[in-house]
Design an enzyme around this catalytic site. Structure first.
Site, mmCIF file in Angstrom:
data_model
loop_
_atom_site.group_PDB
_atom_site.id
_atom_site.type_symbol
_atom_site.label_atom_id
_atom_site.label_comp_id
_atom_site.label_asym_id
_atom_site.label_seq_id
_atom_site.Cartn_x
_atom_site.Cartn_y
_atom_site.Cartn_z
ATOM 1 C CB CYS A 157 3.127 7.507 12.991
ATOM 2 S SG CYS A 157 4.907 7.688 13.247
ATOM 3 C CG HIS A 288 -0.326 2.345 14.994
ATOM 4 N ND1 HIS A 288 0.040 3.112 13.909
ATOM 5 C CD2 HIS A 288 0.628 2.565 15.936
ATOM 6 C CE1 HIS A 288 1.169 3.762 14.186
ATOM 7 N NE2 HIS A 288 1.544 3.445 15.414
ATOM 8 C CG HIS A 325 5.976 2.786 12.326
ATOM 9 N ND1 HIS A 325 5.269 3.566 11.439
ATOM 10 C CD2 HIS A 325 5.623 3.232 13.554
ATOM 11 C CE1 HIS A 325 4.535 4.434 12.100
ATOM 12 N NE2 HIS A 325 4.724 4.262 13.380
#
Lengths: 397, 327
Positions: A157, A288, A325
């Site tokens: 990620c 994040h 996400h």
């Protein structure tokens, strides 16, 4: 040393098919997360995602170009928007001084990719997807006439953020004129089953940086930035300068961050040093902010430790509640949001989906705020302990 | 594209780690590659099962996780060998873990893990998957697990590209070293067996190779010996080979086919015909890395003082020059 200016943006997410749609929806507090329709929802810890419902014009685009997979469609679409935005033509791109760096989280998907998931959400096994990214990259290189280096970075990620960092350094250190960079990723049932097994999914909504957070939701899409060397761009032109980047690895756990925040502190500090700015110069941090129990407390710890007394004055937000996400695309789509924050001097809010007790930091929720943002950070942290941060600065400093 | 900053700290290669079906003996591997057909030692009798089991290699670092893909385990072993060869110990890394980074190339990801994921998925009637296996499915896992094994906390990047992957890896490593965010990079690959139905599943496709690249100043500071200086230059496609020294060098001659005057140069030099070793079923994309390792090994071993690796990259000629390091 040459600086890298962002001259084009492309963005595709469940909030819209263009950068402007994305930015408008983000700033009106909308969320594009919805009930998954593309694959079976059985046995999933949460049946919602930031899924892109491909509209007819995108399907027509795909058909025209003989594009057969979602990941390829998303990448093409966003790159096309970014290049049109930058004004760069194929003739300009067809030299060894133009590169392409894309981030994708897992590497090639675990399921066969088609445009619609249909019945293809699970296949016989990985034998059908034995190949690498050759086809995707070759296709993009050919479509957009990229004459130089083209590769994919796969750091889970953190891929999108790392790709932008690499691209920025290619301009600063290796003499590139233009680097098209960003990230792309797609949803599939295997990923949702995997995260169900790992308990990373929330059972409700994503509530980053709140005491009530209990997991994340995933999304898909693409974020693309066109970086050009500053000396080739009109003074003051462009959205922002990509002025700093940082990389690190926690080297501890596969699926959880180092709780001390050492790796996160390292990447943010490296990005600051690379840009030649101090913590006090930062006007915004795009978190994040995945909403998982482990990430948010780590990221909060890291910000408090690095920024000290100024931590509570820096506006923060996470866009993951709005789009999910987006894995390999996350760092890139979030970079687009951060760049626009610098450009418009406006902080996009964290989509407020049910409240919660916020961490004692200035997390902007619900509505955007106007702010002086000369420099802004965007963080990404991924499986395997991969960390990345990029710093964007105003072109008018 | 290669534009060093002003007064760049030169880059050196100070260690090689290698694991293959021929074992962990680096020299033996390169001897096998450079032997003329018919004069090579026989290939090992390989069968099913991971390479490390076949070689009987055990290491506490291979138990750092409940499960790891064979490519991750092989990478850990190869990186350990590179450390040893470079005379670096784990204490040095522990003192400054962020000054060390890992860059790997990966073309297909951890295939064995992905196959196991699907096997388990089928057994559960396609209802649930193993979280452990899923978490190890990423292309980045070999690099990530290597970082965990040795506590390496600097940049940890995995790249894939259909062309010139090794050259791009070397450039990324160079970029990070020039930037001074690290002083040492472990750069390499860890490839897997062909586990498709048509593949033979043998260990012959497994290879892990890691180079230790560092800033020369750091190598000098820690009194490293036997390092090789590394530099890439770019030329237009017409390369005048007459401009290079013609004595006492190894040249990967198969790469010179397109370069003018190559045949004349090769005749003048002591050269090794290092052709693609198909019998080892090595991935074509990583052959330049093996050739680079072969040259570095030859220079460090005293067989020659310099060497070149030449590739056509995006309408330019990339010339990697290697020279025995001067302290």
């Amino acid at each position: 040393m040459e600086q890298a200016v962002i001259t084009g943006l492309g963005c595709l997410s469940c909030l819209g098919n263009s950068t402007s749609q994305f930015w408008d929806c983000l700033n009106t507090g909308q969320s594009g997360v919805s009930e998954i329709s593309g694959f079976h929802r059985e046995n999933l810890r949460n049946t919602k995602a930031g899924e892109i419902k491909i509209p007819p014009d995108m399907l027509a685009y795909a058909k025209e170009r003989d594009i057969a997979s979602r990941i390829s469609l998303f990448a093409h679409w966003a790159i096309e928007e970014a290049l049109a935005d930058s004004g760069l033509t194929p003739e300009v791109l067809n030299t060894p001084k133009v590169g392409l760096v894309l981030g994708v989280s897992l590497g090639m998907s675990l399921v066969q990719q088609t445009l619609d998931y249909g019945e293809h959400d699970s296949i016989g096994g990985p034998q059908d997807v034995l190949d690498d990214f050759s086809l995707l990259i070759e296709d993009l290189v050919e479509t957009f006439s990229v004459g130089g280096e083209a590769h994919v970075i796969t750091t889970a990620c953190a891929s999108g953020t790392n790709a932008i960092g690499i691209a920025k350094d290619m301009i600063s250190y290796e003499g590139y004129d233009v680097v098209i960079c960003g990230g792309v990723d797609t949803l599939d049932r295997m990923k949702y089953l995997g995260h169900t097994a790992l308990n990373t999914l929330t059972t409700t909504t994503v509530k980053p940086f709140t005491e009530e957070r209990e997991g994340t939701l995933f999304g898909e899409g693409a974020g693309i930035l066109v970086l050009q060397k500053k000396s080739a761009v009109e003074p003051g032109a462009g959205y922002a300068i990509c002025s700093g980047t940082g990389y690190s690895c926690d080297a501890q756990y596969v699926t959880a961050p180092d709780e001390t925040g050492t790796g996160a502190i390292r990447v943010m500090r490296e990005a600051l040093n690379d840009a030649g700015v101090t913590p006090e110069d930062i006007g915004y941090i795009n978190l994040h902010g995945s909403g998982t129990v482990a990430n948010d407390v780590m990221e909060c710890t890291a910000i408090e430790q690095l920024f000290g007394d100024t931590a509570t004055f820096i506006p923060l937000s996470s866009i993951k509640p709005a789009i999910g996400h987006t894995m390999g695309a996350a760092g890139a789509i979030e970079a687009v949001a951060t760049v626009l924050a610098v450009r418009h001097q406006q902080i996009p809010p964290t989509c407020d989906l049910g409240g919660g007790t916020s961490f004692p930091l200035q997390v902007i929720r619900g509505n955007p705020i106007k702010a002086r943002v000369s420099h802004a950070l965007s963080n990404s942290f991924g499986f395997g302990g991969n960390n990345g941060a990029v710093l964007f600065s105003s072109v008018v400093l | 594209m290669v534009c060093p900053p002003s007064n760049p700290d030169p880059i050196v290669i100070s260690g090689i780690g290698l694991l293959s079906a021929l074992g962990t003996d680096r020299q033996g591997f390169f001897d096998f590659l450079s032997g003329a057909p018919g004069k090579r030692p026989g290939l090992p009798e390989c069968g099913e099962g991971p390479l490390l089991n076949f070689l009987g290699i055990q290491d506490p670092r291979l138990k750092i996780a409940r499960y790891m893909d064979p490519t991750s385990k092989n990478a850990i072993v190869a990186l350990g060998q590179a450390l040893q060869d470079a005379d670096l110990d784990s204490e040095a890394i522990q003192e400054n873990p962020h000054n060390y980074g890992i860059l790997f190339g990966n073309l297909r990801g951890p295939l064995e893990t992905r196959a196991k994921l699907y096997e388990a998925f089928e057994k559960k009637n396609r209802r649930i998957v193993s979280g452990t296996l899923f978490s190890q499915c990423g292309y980045n896992m070999a690099a990530a697990m290597s970082a965990v094994a040795y506590g390496i906390k600097g940049p940890n990047l995995t790249f894939t590209s259909p062309r010139n992957l090794v050259i791009y890896l070397l450039r990324r490593g160079t970029q990070l070293l020039w930037k001074n965010c690290v002083h040492t990079i472990f750069l390499g690959c860890s490839t897997q067996r062909n586990t498709s139905e048509s593949g033979d599943h043998s260990q012959l496709g497994e290879l892990a190779m890691v180079l230790c690249m560092e800033n020369k100043s750091h190598a000098l500071q820690r009194r490293a010996v036997g390092y090789v200086e590394f530099e890439e230059t770019l030329c237009s496609s017409q390369v005048d080979m007459g401009s290079f020294e013609s004595g006492n060098m190894y040249v990967a001659s198969s790469l010179l086919n397109d370069v003018s005057d190559a045949s004349a140069l090769v005749k003048q030099t002591e050269s090794m015909n290092l052709h693609t070793p198909e019998e080892l079923r090595l991935d074509e994309a990583f052959v330049p890395l093996i050739k680079l390792g072969f040259l570095v090994n030859g220079i460090r071993g005293g067989a020659c003082s310099s060497g070149f690796l030449i590739n056509q990259v995006n309408k330019e000629t990339s010339i990697i020059s290697l020279r025995r390091g001067k302290t």
